[in-house]
Design a protein around this motif. Structure first.
Motif, PDB file in Angstrom:
ATOM      1  N   LYS A   1       0.833  -1.184   0.000  1.00 39.84           N
ATOM      2  CA  LYS A   1       0.000   0.000   0.000  1.00 39.84           C
ATOM      3  C   LYS A   1       0.872   1.240   0.000  1.00 39.84           C
ATOM      4  CE  LYS A   1      -3.965  -1.904   2.361  1.00 39.84           C
ATOM      5  NZ  LYS A   1      -4.842  -1.842   3.525  1.00 39.84           N
ATOM      6  N   SER A   2       0.564   2.145  -0.917  1.00 36.43           N
ATOM      7  CA  SER A   2       1.253   3.424  -0.948  1.00 36.43           C
ATOM      8  C   SER A   2       0.198   4.524  -0.967  1.00 36.43           C
ATOM      9  CB  SER A   2       2.166   3.509  -2.174  1.00 36.43           C
ATOM     10  OG  SER A   2       1.409   3.539  -3.361  1.00 36.43           O
ATOM     11  N   ARG A   3       0.642   5.736  -1.001  1.00 39.13           N
ATOM     12  CA  ARG A   3      -0.307   6.865  -0.984  1.00 39.13           C
ATOM     13  C   ARG A   3      -1.219   6.863  -2.196  1.00 39.13           C
ATOM     14  NH1 ARG A   3       3.963  11.393   1.018  1.00 39.13           N
ATOM     15  NH2 ARG A   3       4.072  10.634   3.158  1.00 39.13           N
ATOM     16  N   GLY A   4      -0.736   6.406  -3.324  1.00 39.74           N
ATOM     17  CA  GLY A   4      -1.521   6.396  -4.550  1.00 39.74           C
ATOM     18  C   GLY A   4      -2.301   5.115  -4.773  1.00 39.74           C
ATOM     19  N   GLY A   5      -2.327   4.198  -3.811  1.00 39.51           N
ATOM     20  CA  GLY A   5      -3.008   2.913  -3.959  1.00 39.51           C
ATOM     21  C   GLY A   5      -2.014   1.774  -3.856  1.00 39.51           C
TER      22      GLY A   5
END
Length: 58
Positions: free
Chosen positions: A11-15
């Motif tokens: 999981k990252s900030r952009g999905g």
């Protein structure tokens, strides 16, 4: 030591972000653990936010 290709996502900030990395390790379990440690330190991601889908010997 053998080389393993580890694939998965985290999981990252952009999905969800996919990854593929090559790790040198004595077996699949150690390769998986080293992947968790490496991505956790580089991307500030906890193990619960990561999913390893495949560990393949090269």
């Amino acid at each position: 030591m053998s080389e393993f290709t580890v694939r998965g996502s985290f999981k990252s900030r952009g999905g969800q972000q996919s990854f593929e990395t090559t790790i040198e390790a004595p077996n699949e379990d150690v390769a998986r653990e080293r992947t968790f440690a490496t991505f956790g330190s580089k991307h500030n991601v906890k193990r619960t936010q990561m999913e390893v889908t495949e560990v393949e010997a090269r």
